[in-house]
Write an enzyme that holds these catalytic residues in place. Structure first.
Site, PDB file in Angstrom:
ATOM      1  N   GLU A 229      23.387  30.748  44.679  1.00 35.62           N
ATOM      2  CA  GLU A 229      22.591  30.819  43.448  1.00 35.62           C
ATOM      3  C   GLU A 229      21.167  30.285  43.641  1.00 35.62           C
ATOM      4  OE1 GLU A 229      25.072  29.112  40.358  1.00 35.62           O
ATOM      5  OE2 GLU A 229      26.366  30.886  40.393  1.00 35.62           O
ATOM      6  N   GLU A 325      31.577  35.426  43.784  1.00 32.76           N
ATOM      7  CA  GLU A 325      31.970  34.361  42.855  1.00 32.76           C
ATOM      8  C   GLU A 325      32.087  34.870  41.434  1.00 32.76           C
ATOM      9  OE1 GLU A 325      30.026  30.445  43.152  1.00 32.76           O
ATOM     10  OE2 GLU A 325      30.154  30.331  40.952  1.00 32.76           O
TER      11      GLU A 325
END
Length: 475
Positions: A229, A325
């Site tokens: 991220e 994810e």
């Protein structure tokens, strides 16, 4: 992870079909039946094998929606399915379960015949938002990598994954760093900030040493994402921002050359963030130096639509895409809603949008959604472990994983199947043994009759309301 609110789809139905013939062979003239496995939103069936269904000659007036499977139109191969062995998942398995219960759960995850048969696992390379051992990285000594060590991973995560690899010998390990060591960053902290320009070379070597250390434990990294991220900057837990330009420069001039020189064969995967920002990987891959070393793109599910993966695939069709994810949690819409959303989006949606594998987030968390280290307080794993009783319960996503991991095996190829998004979502595969799998998701609140059409034969299947069904046939 970054949480998001979601509007959940109505229902999921998955049909998996095991074919004993090669993809190019015709359906035999003799009787051939399809296995039917179902999970329903009302929990009346939980990965339950229902009555088989028979093929018959195609009808002029088929019942309900027609789902046609065309094995001659072949798309991407499949690497597999799995979840993340975060520090918290490892802690829960190691501390909250007896040795026998722990092995039973690992067998449930990775056993090919008696479990889900998962063949992928993601591991944080150092601390994450699920790290009960604290924020320490693999080397917190400023200016040197002489003290590099896998640290607490050696006593918790590594033994668990060695057992997983025994159960699933082709296990593919994907590593993801949440942050560089604090001394390499502009913030001087593992929580927030970015990589200092003067630290590119030493951080690249740090990641190479991480890949080497995991390989030395008998767990070579199949792939490494550059940064978990990279658009998230938070002081709450380990995180690090990288702009597309930073990531491209780091891959092209630091990490890529050093990883290639080490000869490890670990794939370098860019982005590793949400569906809603395909512009990020497009910018990284547009850089010639980065593209020389980049092996593909990773996506998370917390923003946007899985269809956005197709934008990147279409621009760079030779580079794979993975969904690395996604998490369920207290923000969900109950068992049926969560079952439907995960099936239709994270699995069917991403696979139709070129994913070669789907990785859930935490494999296991405790009844409080932890232990956490400053991150998501409402997340849930594939299973929930009760520390008071030493038992575990299966969450909706466990059943979704079962339908896919158990039947769609590594090396399978996606093939064409007709679909009606928002009504009955489908995705189909042909396995290396010649078996074919069709996954169907009924998003509606009422049962649906579906006619599955394959090589001039039909099979009528009833999809329960808000359910996930697997058909498997040999033909």
């Amino acid at each position: 992870m970054a949480r998001r609110s979601r509007s959940f789809l109505a229902c999921c139905v998955v049909a998996a079909v095991t074919l004993g013939a090669a993809a190019g062979s015709a359906v035999p003239t003799g009787p051939v039946r399809l296995e039917v496995w179902r999970t329903t939103g009302d929990r009346s069936e939980l990965f339950h094998r229902s009555a088989d269904v028979a093929w018959h000659a195609s009808a002029a007036a088929p019942q309900g929606m027609v789902v046609e499977v065309d094995p001659t139109r072949v798309y991407q191969p499949v690497d597999g399915f799995g979840g993340a062995m975060t520090g918290s998942s490892a802690w829960v398995l190691d501390h909250d379960l007896s040795a026998s219960a722990r092995d039973a759960l690992l067998t449930s995850f990775y056993g090919a015949s008696s479990g889900l048969g998962m063949t992928m696992v993601r591991v944080p390379l150092g601390p994450s938002d699920f790290s009960p051992a604290g924020p320490g990285t693999y080397d917190d000594t400023r200016g040197s990598l002489a003290d590099f060590s896998l640290g607490t991973d050696l006593t918790t995560t590594v033994p668990l994954l060695r057992r997983a690899a025994q159960l699933s010998p082709s296990l593919k390990v994907v590593g993801s760093p949440w942050s560089a060591p604090a001394w390499m960053k502009t913030s001087g902290s593992v929580a927030g900030g970015t990589l200092a320009g003067s630290s590119y070379a030493v951080y690249a070597q740090y990641l190479v040493k991480a890949a080497q250390a995991w390989a030395a434990q008998g767990l070579p990294l199949y792939a490494m994402t550059v940064q978990n991220e990279p658009l998230l900057d938070t002081p709450a837990y380990p995180s690090m921002t990288l702009t597309p330009g930073q990531e491209a420069a780091f891959v092209g001039y630091s990490l890529g050359p050093r990883m290639a020189a080490a000869g490890l064969g670990t794939k370098i995967v860019v982005f590793d963030h949400n569906w809603d920002t395909p512009s990020y990987p497009l910018a990284v891959l547009a850089d010639p130096a980065a593209r020389r070393y980049a092996a593909g793109t990773a996506f998370h599910c917390y923003g946007g639509s899985p269809a956005r993966q197709t934008v990147v695939h279409d621009a760079y069709p030779a580079l794979p895409v993975w969904t690395t994810e996604c998490s369920g949690g207290t923000w969900g819409a109950g068992f049926a809603g969560d079952l439907v959303w995960a099936s239709a989006n994270t699995f069917v949606g991403s696979l139709r949008a070129w994913s070669r594998g789907v990785l859930w987030f935490n494999l296991a968390l405790d009844t409080s959604g932890g232990p956490t280290s400053g991150g998501c307080s409402g997340c849930r794993g594939l299973v929930t472990v009760d520390p008071a009783t030493g038992t575990w319960t299966k969450n909706p996503e466990y059943y979704v994983m079962a339908h896919f991991a158990r039947f769609v095996r590594p090396g399978a190829h996606r093939v064409a199947s007709s679909t009606a998004s928002g009504q009955v979502d489908t995705v189909a595969f042909v396995n290396t043994d010649g078996s074919t799998v069709l996954e169907l998701v009924n998003e509606g609140g009422a049962p649906r009759a579906v006619t599955v059409r394959y090589r001039g034969r039909d099979a009528v299947v009833t999809l329960p309301a808000r359910s996930l069904v697997t058909l498997r046939w040999a033909g």
